[in-house]
Design an enzyme around this catalytic site. Structure first.
Site, PDB file in Angstrom:
ATOM      1  N   ASP A   1     136.314  98.865 -39.382  1.00  0.00           N
ATOM      2  CA  ASP A   1     137.623  99.227 -38.830  1.00  0.00           C
ATOM      3  C   ASP A   1     138.695  99.016 -39.909  1.00  0.00           C
ATOM      4  OD1 ASP A   1     138.943  96.541 -38.666  1.00  0.00           O
ATOM      5  OD2 ASP A   1     137.317  96.094 -37.283  1.00  0.00           O
TER       6      ASP A   1
ATOM      7  N   GLY B   1     134.541  84.711 -38.922  1.00  0.00           N
ATOM      8  CA  GLY B   1     134.027  85.587 -37.865  1.00  0.00           C
ATOM      9  C   GLY B   1     132.800  86.377 -38.228  1.00  0.00           C
ATOM     10  N   THR B   2     131.902  85.739 -38.980  1.00  0.00           N
ATOM     11  CA  THR B   2     130.649  86.430 -39.273  1.00  0.00           C
ATOM     12  C   THR B   2     129.486  85.493 -38.992  1.00  0.00           C
ATOM     13  OG1 THR B   2     129.302  87.467 -41.004  1.00  0.00           O
ATOM     14  CG2 THR B   2     131.033  85.995 -41.756  1.00  0.00           C
TER      15      THR B   2
ATOM     16  N   HIS C   1     130.821  97.536 -46.298  1.00  0.00           N
ATOM     17  CA  HIS C   1     129.962  98.373 -45.453  1.00  0.00           C
ATOM     18  C   HIS C   1     130.585  99.730 -45.123  1.00  0.00           C
ATOM     19  CE1 HIS C   1     127.617  94.591 -43.915  1.00  0.00           C
ATOM     20  NE2 HIS C   1     127.292  94.936 -45.141  1.00  0.00           N
TER      21      HIS C   1
ATOM     22  N   LEU D   1     133.679  80.808 -34.176  1.00  0.00           N
ATOM     23  CA  LEU D   1     133.520  80.170 -32.867  1.00  0.00           C
ATOM     24  C   LEU D   1     132.511  79.038 -32.946  1.00  0.00           C
ATOM     25  CD1 LEU D   1     133.327  83.103 -30.255  1.00  0.00           C
ATOM     26  CD2 LEU D   1     135.206  81.472 -30.604  1.00  0.00           C
TER      27      LEU D   1
ATOM     28  N   CYS E   1     131.049 120.298 -45.770  1.00  0.00           N
ATOM     29  CA  CYS E   1     131.715 119.435 -46.754  1.00  0.00           C
ATOM     30  C   CYS E   1     132.850 120.229 -47.395  1.00  0.00           C
ATOM     31  CB  CYS E   1     130.696 119.016 -47.811  1.00  0.00           C
ATOM     32  SG  CYS E   1     131.440 118.331 -49.305  1.00  0.00           S
TER      33      CYS E   1
END
Ligand code: NAD
Length: 224
Positions: free
Chosen positions: A90, A171-172, A105, A198, A132
């Site tokens: 994102d 967060g991974t 990624h 977390l 393309c």
């Protein structure tokens, strides 16, 4: 001090974008092998585009949260060097104000041609038969690094890990390689390592547990 930050799906979770593990999300509806591998794309390109079209729409509707904003503030005001590497596809870091983001990624908002490698901004809805813009081949794919493919920036990231003073993972889950190995690489070069998540993965010198929108702004405030 030189800081390398790695973010994962957990930093975008409170913006409404599901992580791999979230129940009931997109990842549960579409099996990983079918939508995030080159073999899956070869077998059923329409299904893969359907999955990424849905993720692109979800990401476009989401807003950056306090954790994204805090990292942008860190980049703007920290007197040392800050590098932001993300596994996320994102663009919430950019929309939160970060200027330099290494998307290891790939990115939902880019398309690439499986025939010639040309890249261009992705329209909201894509299909494999879209030509393309460079070579006209009907070989459009999302510019996403799938399992079995080599992530972007690997050599440059290795150099940064070898010379940083602090490596921070946010967060991974540390289950997807090669990103999961960055903490060991940083430690080998004697950097301090900090995890903001977390839960603790126990691989780091220090872990601060909590929600990204709480612990990332707190950590940034403690540095500035
Ligand atoms: P993951 O789903 O394996 O792990 C997410 C981690 O975030 C877990 O450790 C979880 O405890 C933590 N987490 C969940 N909610 C959190 C919160 N509110 N605050 C802090 N931590 C929280 O995700 P990953 O490690 O990024 O997995 C790797 C793969 O997932 C990558 O390839 C990535 O591209 C892909 N992915 C990306 C997105 C995105 O771009 N937004 C979304 C889902 C998956």
């Amino acid at each position: 001090m030189k800081i390398v930050i790695l973010t994962g799906a957990g930093i975008s979770a409170e913006s409404g974008l599901g992580t791999f593990r979230d129940a009931g999300g997109l990842w549960e509806k579409y099996p990983l092998e079918q939508v995030a591998t080159p073999e899956g794309f070869a077998a059923n390109p329409a299904l893969v585009h359907e999955f990424y079209n849905a993720r692109r729409a979800q990401a476009a509707a989401a807003k950056p949260n306090a954790a994204h904003l805090a990292l942008a503030r860190l980049e703007r005001t920290y007197p040392g060097e800050v590098l932001l590497v993300t596994q996320n596809v994102d663009d919430l870091h950019e929309r939160g104000g970060s200027q330099t983001v290494w998307h290891m990624h790939g990115a939902l908002n880019r398309a690439t041609c499986a025939a010639c490698g040309h890249k261009w901004p992705a329209p909201m809805q894509m299909q494999a038969t879209d030509p393309c813009p460079a070579c006209q081949a009907p070989a459009t794919r999302p510019d996403i690094v799938w399992f079995g493919e080599t992530p972007h920036f690997m050599n440059a990231i290795a150099q940064k890990l070898a010379t940083c003073d602090l490596f921070v993972s946010i967060g991974t889950s540390g289950t997807v390689y090669p990103a999961a190995g960055f903490v060991h690489e940083a430690k080998r070069h004697r950097a301090d390592t900090l995890e903001l998540n977390l839960e603790s993965s126990r691989a780091f010198d220090e872990t601060r547990a909590g929600k990204a929108t709480d612990i990332v702004p707190d950590w940034v405030n403690s540095l500035l």
